[in-house]
Scaffold this active site. Sequence first.
Site, PDB file in Angstrom:
ATOM      1  N   TYR A   1       0.835  -1.204   0.000  1.00  0.00           N
ATOM      2  CA  TYR A   1       0.000   0.000   0.000  1.00  0.00           C
ATOM      3  C   TYR A   1       0.873   1.258   0.000  1.00  0.00           C
ATOM      4  O   TYR A   1       1.710   1.450   0.879  1.00  0.00           O
ATOM      5  CB  TYR A   1      -0.936   0.021   1.205  1.00  0.00           C
ATOM      6  CG  TYR A   1      -2.026  -1.029   1.176  1.00  0.00           C
ATOM      7  CD1 TYR A   1      -2.350  -1.724   0.003  1.00  0.00           C
ATOM      8  CD2 TYR A   1      -2.756  -1.337   2.323  1.00  0.00           C
ATOM      9  CE1 TYR A   1      -3.348  -2.676  -0.021  1.00  0.00           C
ATOM     10  CE2 TYR A   1      -3.770  -2.286   2.302  1.00  0.00           C
ATOM     11  CZ  TYR A   1      -4.059  -2.957   1.138  1.00  0.00           C
ATOM     12  OH  TYR A   1      -5.050  -3.900   1.129  1.00  0.00           O
TER      13      TYR A   1
ATOM     14  N   LEU B   1     -17.736  -0.766   1.130  1.00  0.00           N
ATOM     15  CA  LEU B   1     -18.554   0.408   0.802  1.00  0.00           C
ATOM     16  C   LEU B   1     -18.709   0.594  -0.701  1.00  0.00           C
ATOM     17  O   LEU B   1     -19.337   1.551  -1.155  1.00  0.00           O
ATOM     18  CB  LEU B   1     -17.944   1.665   1.426  1.00  0.00           C
ATOM     19  CG  LEU B   1     -17.992   1.716   2.963  1.00  0.00           C
ATOM     20  CD1 LEU B   1     -17.169   2.878   3.493  1.00  0.00           C
ATOM     21  CD2 LEU B   1     -19.428   1.808   3.458  1.00  0.00           C
ATOM     22  N   ALA B   2     -18.144  -0.346  -1.470  1.00  0.00           N
ATOM     23  CA  ALA B   2     -18.306  -0.359  -2.928  1.00  0.00           C
ATOM     24  C   ALA B   2     -17.916   0.973  -3.566  1.00  0.00           C
ATOM     25  O   ALA B   2     -18.562   1.428  -4.514  1.00  0.00           O
ATOM     26  CB  ALA B   2     -19.736  -0.727  -3.303  1.00  0.00           C
TER      27      ALA B   2
END
Length: 302
Positions: A41, A212-213
Amino acid sequence: MGLGGSWDAEPLAAADIDAAEAAIQAALEIGITTFDHADIYRRGKAEAAFGEVLARTSGLRERIVLQTKCGIRQAEGDRPGIYDLRGDSIVRRVEESLARLRTDVIDVLLLHRPDPLADPEDVAKALMSLHEQGLVRRFGVSNMSAAQIAYLQAHLGVPLVANQLEMSLHRRDWCEAGVLVNTAEAASIGFPLGTIEHCRANGISLQAWGPLARGRFTGGQETPTERATAELVAALAEEKGTTPETIVLWWLQRHPASIAPVIGSAKPERIRACRDAAQREPDLTHEEWYRLWITARGAALP
């Protein structure tokens, strides 16, 4: 994933550390104490920013569960991005994560993606070495099927405790696979049938990444189906005195598999919008849960 500034090679800035601290504090305020990372990340800067916050916040490490992942190597020079679960590589990546996170132990290490070239005995040897040295307490996987989990577990002396999958009201294939058995639609679902059941039967926690798409039902909608779903989500949120983000997460949490959403946002206000998902039991009836599912899939059940 959102901590640490840009994805380029620019060094970590003071503002990046301050932003990480604000996100961490927002999470702690609403009762979230597990933090999920990966070595890739922001090219390691997400872990580094978090580590700086740990170093300057007395007692924080003892209050949280720290999870990270390894197994993906990003493109570098002429080499493309690859998966790498060789034992030596796992150990090296963990040592690098420990240094960036400014801690002496990782609570949970997940293998980020399946590596077709991985030797399960080699993987297990590396994991057990890390465990016996006290560098990693528990292990899990990410994006793996039941068969892949069982194959690795057969060589490992400690239980795998988690499987992190993309799961949301938008990415419903994990749920669709179970009801499309014996239908023509089943061929269109790539999710490996039996994975959810295997995890439940073996005490493997299911973690949902992307729950949360990316705001499809709480922000910008791209299709009529998404707009209809967002309207239903908003109506249920108003009725139950909560936020649309909570309704979207409750849809996952209402499932008997005890799915744990991994909120990806680094924005404090977005994190706080998930408060009720962290503090309240999912307040969705059987019918409301199905109504959300059917609206999001844009078609009746088979």
